[in-house]
Scaffold this motif. Structure first.
Motif, PDB file in Angstrom:
ATOM      1  N   ASP A 140       4.343  -1.457 -14.286  1.00 15.24           N
ATOM      2  CA  ASP A 140       4.678   0.083 -14.916  1.00 15.24           C
ATOM      3  C   ASP A 140       4.267   1.264 -15.101  1.00 15.24           C
ATOM      4  N   GLY A 141       4.387   2.345 -15.026  1.00 17.11           N
ATOM      5  CA  GLY A 141       4.503   3.259 -14.051  1.00 17.11           C
ATOM      6  C   GLY A 141       5.572   4.077 -13.187  1.00 17.11           C
ATOM      7  N   PHE A 142       6.509   2.952 -12.817  1.00 14.32           N
ATOM      8  CA  PHE A 142       7.321   3.616 -12.056  1.00 14.32           C
ATOM      9  C   PHE A 142       8.574   4.452 -12.448  1.00 14.32           C
ATOM     10  N   GLU A 143       9.090   5.607 -12.195  1.00 12.14           N
ATOM     11  CA  GLU A 143       9.776   6.529 -12.346  1.00 12.14           C
ATOM     12  C   GLU A 143      11.624   6.232 -11.741  1.00 12.14           C
ATOM     13  N   ILE A 144      12.110   5.681 -12.645  1.00  8.10           N
ATOM     14  CA  ILE A 144      13.507   6.188 -12.388  1.00  8.10           C
ATOM     15  C   ILE A 144      14.035   7.826 -12.114  1.00  8.10           C
ATOM     16  N   ILE A 145      14.332   7.339 -10.470  1.00  3.36           N
ATOM     17  CA  ILE A 145      15.207   8.924 -10.020  1.00  3.36           C
ATOM     18  C   ILE A 145      16.591   8.604 -10.222  1.00  3.36           C
TER      19      ILE A 145
ATOM     20  N   ILE B 176      16.569  -3.077 -10.248  1.00  2.00           N
ATOM     21  CA  ILE B 176      15.603  -2.017 -10.572  1.00  2.00           C
ATOM     22  C   ILE B 176      14.360  -1.964  -9.395  1.00  2.00           C
ATOM     23  N   GLY B 177      15.297  -1.972  -8.061  1.00  2.00           N
ATOM     24  CA  GLY B 177      14.125  -1.175  -7.042  1.00  2.00           C
ATOM     25  C   GLY B 177      12.938   0.084  -6.462  1.00  2.00           C
ATOM     26  N   VAL B 178      11.708  -1.060  -5.754  1.00  2.00           N
ATOM     27  CA  VAL B 178      11.204   0.096  -5.334  1.00  2.00           C
ATOM     28  C   VAL B 178      11.604  -0.112  -4.382  1.00  2.00           C
ATOM     29  N   THR B 179      11.411   1.330  -3.709  1.00  2.00           N
ATOM     30  CA  THR B 179      12.064   1.360  -1.629  1.00  2.00           C
ATOM     31  C   THR B 179      10.088   1.142  -1.285  1.00  2.00           C
ATOM     32  N   VAL B 180      10.020   0.426   0.329  1.00  2.00           N
ATOM     33  CA  VAL B 180       8.611   0.478   0.034  1.00  2.00           C
ATOM     34  C   VAL B 180       8.654   0.033   1.888  1.00  2.00           C
ATOM     35  N   ASP B 181       8.333   0.918   2.652  1.00  2.00           N
ATOM     36  CA  ASP B 181       8.067   1.277   4.115  1.00  2.00           C
ATOM     37  C   ASP B 181       7.281  -0.632   4.845  1.00  2.00           C
ATOM     38  N   LYS B 182       7.954  -0.821   5.561  1.00  2.00           N
ATOM     39  CA  LYS B 182       7.517  -2.329   5.672  1.00  2.00           C
ATOM     40  C   LYS B 182       6.386  -2.316   6.250  1.00  2.00           C
ATOM     41  N   ALA B 183       6.148  -1.133   6.801  1.00  3.40           N
ATOM     42  CA  ALA B 183       4.119  -0.557   7.768  1.00  3.40           C
ATOM     43  C   ALA B 183       3.791  -1.239   6.434  1.00  3.40           C
ATOM     44  N   SER B 184       3.329  -1.209   5.146  1.00  2.00           N
ATOM     45  CA  SER B 184       2.520  -0.904   3.914  1.00  2.00           C
ATOM     46  C   SER B 184       2.584  -1.759   3.370  1.00  2.00           C
ATOM     47  N   LEU B 185       3.643  -2.906   3.638  1.00  2.00           N
ATOM     48  CA  LEU B 185       3.711  -4.160   3.233  1.00  2.00           C
ATOM     49  C   LEU B 185       3.176  -5.516   4.113  1.00  2.00           C
ATOM     50  N   SER B 186       2.274  -6.367   3.129  1.00  2.00           N
ATOM     51  CA  SER B 186       1.502  -8.143   4.009  1.00  2.00           C
ATOM     52  C   SER B 186       2.573  -9.009   2.809  1.00  2.00           C
ATOM     53  N   TRP B 187       2.820  -9.745   3.500  1.00  2.00           N
ATOM     54  CA  TRP B 187       3.477 -11.233   2.882  1.00  2.00           C
ATOM     55  C   TRP B 187       2.576 -12.533   2.925  1.00  2.00           C
TER      56      TRP B 187
ATOM     57  N   ARG C 107       0.467  -1.247  -0.156  1.00  2.00           N
ATOM     58  CA  ARG C 107      -0.467   0.130   0.301  1.00  2.00           C
ATOM     59  C   ARG C 107       1.213   1.445  -0.100  1.00  2.00           C
ATOM     60  N   ASP C 108       0.580   2.240  -0.508  1.00  3.23           N
ATOM     61  CA  ASP C 108       1.511   3.633  -0.250  1.00  3.23           C
ATOM     62  C   ASP C 108       2.506   2.985  -1.120  1.00  3.23           C
ATOM     63  N   VAL C 109       2.737   2.728  -2.174  1.00  2.00           N
ATOM     64  CA  VAL C 109       4.265   3.050  -2.791  1.00  2.00           C
ATOM     65  C   VAL C 109       4.056   4.600  -3.713  1.00  2.00           C
ATOM     66  N   THR C 110       5.260   4.421  -3.808  1.00  2.00           N
ATOM     67  CA  THR C 110       5.634   5.967  -4.119  1.00  2.00           C
ATOM     68  C   THR C 110       6.896   5.396  -5.786  1.00  2.00           C
ATOM     69  N   PRO C 111       5.996   5.962  -6.544  1.00  2.00           N
ATOM     70  CA  PRO C 111       6.020   5.371  -7.679  1.00  2.00           C
ATOM     71  C   PRO C 111       7.854   6.109  -8.816  1.00  2.00           C
ATOM     72  N   LYS C 112       8.727   5.542  -7.868  1.00  2.00           N
ATOM     73  CA  LYS C 112       9.843   5.889  -7.961  1.00  2.00           C
ATOM     74  C   LYS C 112      10.619   4.523  -7.698  1.00  2.00           C
ATOM     75  N   ALA C 113      11.424   4.539  -8.345  1.00  2.00           N
ATOM     76  CA  ALA C 113      12.746   3.296  -8.694  1.00  2.00           C
ATOM     77  C   ALA C 113      13.808   3.902  -8.375  1.00  2.00           C
ATOM     78  N   GLY C 114      14.942   2.796  -8.643  1.00  2.00           N
ATOM     79  CA  GLY C 114      16.472   3.563  -8.324  1.00  2.00           C
ATOM     80  C   GLY C 114      16.998   2.105  -8.755  1.00  2.00           C
TER      81      GLY C 114
END
Length: 139
Positions: free
Chosen positions: A96-101, A33-44, A10-17
């Protein structure tokens, strides 16, 4: 790949590195090529199928123990990135939709490939990463 592990973010910022360090290249077979996500907004789901390795003194990597798909990179040392996981964009149902910053460890990138648009994003060398992120032991 096999579906034994699934996640909801949830609440994933569409920025990738992109990371070109040797460990990420060995882990992914190329650059991460990865996306940083807060652990609190992840469920596995399927956590019994997640294998982890403390791959350096400050971070661990995880993969599916059934098929080997890379799942996340997580900083375990005290850091501004504590409490986050770096997820490869390829494990998202819709990548789709991630911007590489940015691209980090840019001076470690093999000359056999290049990503379009590198002239429009931040490029950090190994030393830049050590200085900016206080990487322990410089690697």
């Amino acid at each position: 790949m096999c579906g034994a592990v699934r996640f909801t973010a949830r609440d994933v910022t569409p920025k990738a590195g992109i990371c070109h360090c040797e460990m990420c290249r060995r882990w992914t077979g190329s650059a991460l090529i990865g996306v940083t996500v807060d652990k609190a907004s992840l469920s596995w789901d399927g956590t019994e199928n997640i294998a982890e390795l403390q791959s350096s003194p400050w971070a661990k990597r995880a993969w599916c123990s059934k098929c080997g798909s890379g799942l996340y990179y997580e900083v375990t040392a005290e850091s501004p990135f504590a409490g986050t996981q770096e997820l490869p964009i390829g494990i998202f149902d819709d990548p789709d939709g991630f911007e590489i910053i940015n691209e980090i460890y840019f001076d470690h990138k093999p000359d056999s490939y290049a990503f379009a648009g590198s002239d429009t994003r931040e490029l950090l060398t190994r030393q830049d990463c050590i200085d900016k992120f206080s990487v322990p032991n410089g690697a």
